[in-house]
Design a protein around this motif. Structure first.
Motif, PDB file in Angstrom:
ATOM      1  N   TRP A 143      11.481  -1.810  -3.772  1.00 45.76           N
ATOM      2  CA  TRP A 143      10.517  -2.704  -3.120  1.00 45.76           C
ATOM      3  C   TRP A 143       9.128  -2.081  -3.234  1.00 45.76           C
ATOM      4  O   TRP A 143       8.977  -0.921  -3.614  1.00 45.76           O
ATOM      5  N   LYS A 155      13.780  -6.090  -1.179  1.00 51.19           N
ATOM      6  CA  LYS A 155      13.077  -5.890   0.084  1.00 51.19           C
ATOM      7  C   LYS A 155      13.504  -4.555   0.692  1.00 51.19           C
ATOM      8  O   LYS A 155      14.554  -4.022   0.352  1.00 51.19           O
ATOM      9  N   LYS A 156      12.691  -4.040   1.617  1.00 49.16           N
ATOM     10  CA  LYS A 156      13.022  -2.766   2.247  1.00 49.16           C
ATOM     11  C   LYS A 156      14.319  -2.907   3.026  1.00 49.16           C
ATOM     12  O   LYS A 156      14.454  -3.769   3.885  1.00 49.16           O
TER      13      LYS A 156
END
Length: 235
Positions: free
Chosen positions: A50, A103-104
């Motif tokens: 990410w 995404k994180k």
């Protein structure tokens, strides 16, 4: 050809410096590719990636990678690449909640290769599953290099394959990242029995909530995919 010659499947050329290439997400061609040299870098699988900003507002690409679980931060403006070992266990086949791809994420599940795994087929047979918290700060694990939250080793002479994470309720937007199950096939080489294990992903021991005995053996494998019934019908 290495295996045909009795050599390791993967080798490293010490005369070359590994590099990481970063290409903008919406690039039309390779002209905007940036390369970053990372001496001693060696991976087998990528877990997730990410982008974020650092304290000075600079762009950073964060990578989660294995052989050992490692977090790599590539600072695009300065060219600095930092590395942090999150686990020194021999891990492979990492998976995450698929809703967090790109995404994180906080949690990674991976297969464990241990000393009890027969060396001649270690690429195929795994001895257990581990859950890692990859968001812990470097200071929190200073000198430990370990972010294990939970683990489960299979029974004696039992080996598994690649684990998968299955969300408990994928339609619920308020679900926690680890609200689901870790599943894998496990084969007992003493009895010849194969089972499908379902483990509680939130349990500190990855508790087995279901073990389904299968009518025939499922061979060890490298990669696969979990498909829900409604997704299967929509293929």
């Amino acid at each position: 050809m290495n295996q045909v010659r009795g050599e390791p499947l993967v080798g490293v050329d010490p005369n070359k410096v590994p590099r990481i290439g970063v290409l903008p997400r919406y690039a039309a061609d390779e002209s905007n590719m940036k390369w970053f040299e990372v001496p001693g870098f060696n991976i087998f699988h990528a877990v997730n990636a990410w982008d974020e900003t650092d304290e000075e507002g600079g762009e950073v690409v964060v990578l989660l990678l294995v052989r050992s679980m490692e977090k790599v931060r590539v600072h695009l403006g300065t060219g600095v690449v930092s590395r942090h070992i999150l686990s020194t266990k021999n891990l492979e086949f990492p998976v995450i909640n698929p809703a967090y791809i790109g995404k994180k994420n906080k949690y990674v599940y991976a297969a464990i290769f241990s000393d009890q795994t027969p060396s001649e087929t270690r690429m195929m047979r795994t001895s257990g599953v581990v859950k890692l918290d990859v968001t812990a700060s470097e200071e929190e694990h200073e000198g430990q290099n370990e972010c294990t939250m939970a683990s489960r080793m299979y029974e004696d002479n039992c080996f598994g394959g690649e684990p998968f994470f299955i969300e408990r309720d994928p339609e619920n937007p308020r679900s926690e990242e680890d609200d689901g199950y870790v599943v894998s096939y496990v084969h007992d080489e003493s009895s010849g029995e194969s089972r499908f294990l379902v483990m509680d992903a939130r349990s500190p021991t990855l508790e087995v909530v279901a073990a389904v005995k299968l009518p025939q053996r499922v061979p060890y494998g490298l990669h696969g995919i979990f498909i829900r019934e409604n997704d299967l019908y929509n293929l």
